[in-house]
Design an enzyme around this catalytic site. Structure first.
Site, PDB file in Angstrom:
ATOM      1  N   ASP A  20       0.855  -1.176   0.000  1.00  0.00           N
ATOM      2  CA  ASP A  20       0.000   0.000   0.000  1.00  0.00           C
ATOM      3  C   ASP A  20       0.903   1.241   0.000  1.00  0.00           C
ATOM      4  OD1 ASP A  20      -2.521   1.487   0.470  1.00  0.00           O
ATOM      5  OD2 ASP A  20      -1.593   1.903   2.405  1.00  0.00           O
ATOM      6  N   ASP A  22      -0.308   5.183   0.819  1.00  0.00           N
ATOM      7  CA  ASP A  22      -0.603   6.167   1.861  1.00  0.00           C
ATOM      8  C   ASP A  22      -0.753   5.500   3.226  1.00  0.00           C
ATOM      9  OD1 ASP A  22      -1.223   8.863   0.346  1.00  0.00           O
ATOM     10  OD2 ASP A  22      -2.132   7.251  -0.821  1.00  0.00           O
ATOM     11  N   THR A 113      -2.518   0.923  -4.477  1.00  0.00           N
ATOM     12  CA  THR A 113      -3.033   2.051  -3.718  1.00  0.00           C
ATOM     13  C   THR A 113      -4.485   2.367  -4.057  1.00  0.00           C
ATOM     14  OG1 THR A 113      -2.761   4.434  -3.318  1.00  0.00           O
ATOM     15  CG2 THR A 113      -2.039   3.618  -5.453  1.00  0.00           C
ATOM     16  N   SER A 114      -5.188   2.945  -3.089  1.00  0.00           N
ATOM     17  CA  SER A 114      -6.552   3.426  -3.326  1.00  0.00           C
ATOM     18  C   SER A 114      -6.566   4.795  -3.988  1.00  0.00           C
ATOM     19  CB  SER A 114      -7.322   3.490  -2.001  1.00  0.00           C
ATOM     20  OG  SER A 114      -7.560   2.196  -1.497  1.00  0.00           O
ATOM     21  N   LYS A 145     -10.318  -1.107  -3.197  1.00  0.00           N
ATOM     22  CA  LYS A 145     -10.417  -1.514  -1.795  1.00  0.00           C
ATOM     23  C   LYS A 145     -11.671  -0.886  -1.178  1.00  0.00           C
ATOM     24  CE  LYS A 145      -5.371  -1.312  -1.377  1.00  0.00           C
ATOM     25  NZ  LYS A 145      -4.236  -0.648  -0.698  1.00  0.00           N
ATOM     26  N   ASP A 170      -1.612  -0.596   5.884  1.00  0.00           N
ATOM     27  CA  ASP A 170      -1.829   0.074   7.167  1.00  0.00           C
ATOM     28  C   ASP A 170      -3.285   0.138   7.591  1.00  0.00           C
ATOM     29  OD1 ASP A 170      -2.649   3.439   6.797  1.00  0.00           O
ATOM     30  OD2 ASP A 170      -2.396   2.090   5.090  1.00  0.00           O
TER      31      ASP A 170
END
Length: 228
Positions: A20, A22, A113-114, A145, A170
């Site tokens: 991931d 962020d 990543t989102s 996600k 995270d």
């Protein structure tokens, strides 16, 4: 030296790593909060309704907040706000070192990543963080996600089965998505959520990536332990 035993789920080599961005590799929380608070003000949304959606894509979050007719314009606005605000975004402890180790060992690595394409590019550029060959964003999948699709695509683009991939994340939503994708090992970092929230979802929780000790094994990687 590592001071804790590696859990059984991680006690084997992994052929690749899915990370991931962020909250895992970079600290963007200040920019995220500023952008979403402004977006809430503009769109008449109580900011308290954002609680519990960390790690979820902007599109999926907006779908929970606004009627369908307003969603596309609202999504375009949050992308605009976030891409424009990169103030204070920094690389988290251990992130650059982990990416360098994986690169040097020839381990297939992807960021999953989102964030959207423009937002991921803006934040990677702002931090100067090394970019793996594969970056999967929310723009590359129909369902981001908390659905498993981004992790599945990340593994596919590395030419690997999800079960052969180590995931580092995270957020609870991302961990659950990775588990649903069948990823082989899940490491959580405590940067944005409490350990008590992460432990039920992950095989291992570390305070940050500086505490995670890994080593290259052939063209793969193995978790060795955790630094105190």
């Amino acid at each position: 030296m590592p001071d804790s035993a590696v859990p059984p789920a991680l006690a084997r080599p992994f052929a690749g790593v899915l990370l991931d961005m962020d909250g895992t590799l970079i600290d963007s929380i200040g920019a995220v909060e500023r952008s979403w608070l402004r977006w809430c003000e503009e769109h008449g949304v109580d900011p308290r309704r954002l609680v519990g959606f960390h790690g979820v894509t902007a599109r999926n979050l907006i779908a929970e907040l606004l009627p369908e007719a307003r969603r596309e314009a609202a999504y375009e606005r949050i992308v605009e706000l976030e891409v424009a605000d990169v103030d204070g975004i920094t690389v988290l402890p251990g992130a650059a070192e982990l990416l360098a180790l994986l690169h040097a060992a020839g381990v297939p690595t992807a960021i999953v990543t989102s964030s959207s394409d423009p937002l991921a590019e803006a934040r990677l550029r702002a931090t100067g963080l090394a970019r793996p060959d594969v970056v999967v964003t929310a723009d590359h999948v129909e369902r981001g996600k908390p659905w498993p699709d981004p992790w599945l695509l990340g593994a596919e683009r590395l030419g690997l089965a999800p079960a052969d991939c180590l995931v580092v994340e995270d957020a609870v939503a991302g961990l659950r998505a990775a588990r649903a994708a069948g990823c082989g090992g899940l490491v959580a970092v405590e940067n944005t959520m409490e350990r008590a929230e992460l432990e039920p979802e992950a095989d291992l929780v570390v305070r940050d990536l500086a505490a995670l000790v890994v080593e290259g094994v052939g063209r793969g990687v193995r978790v060795v332990g955790v630094q105190a």
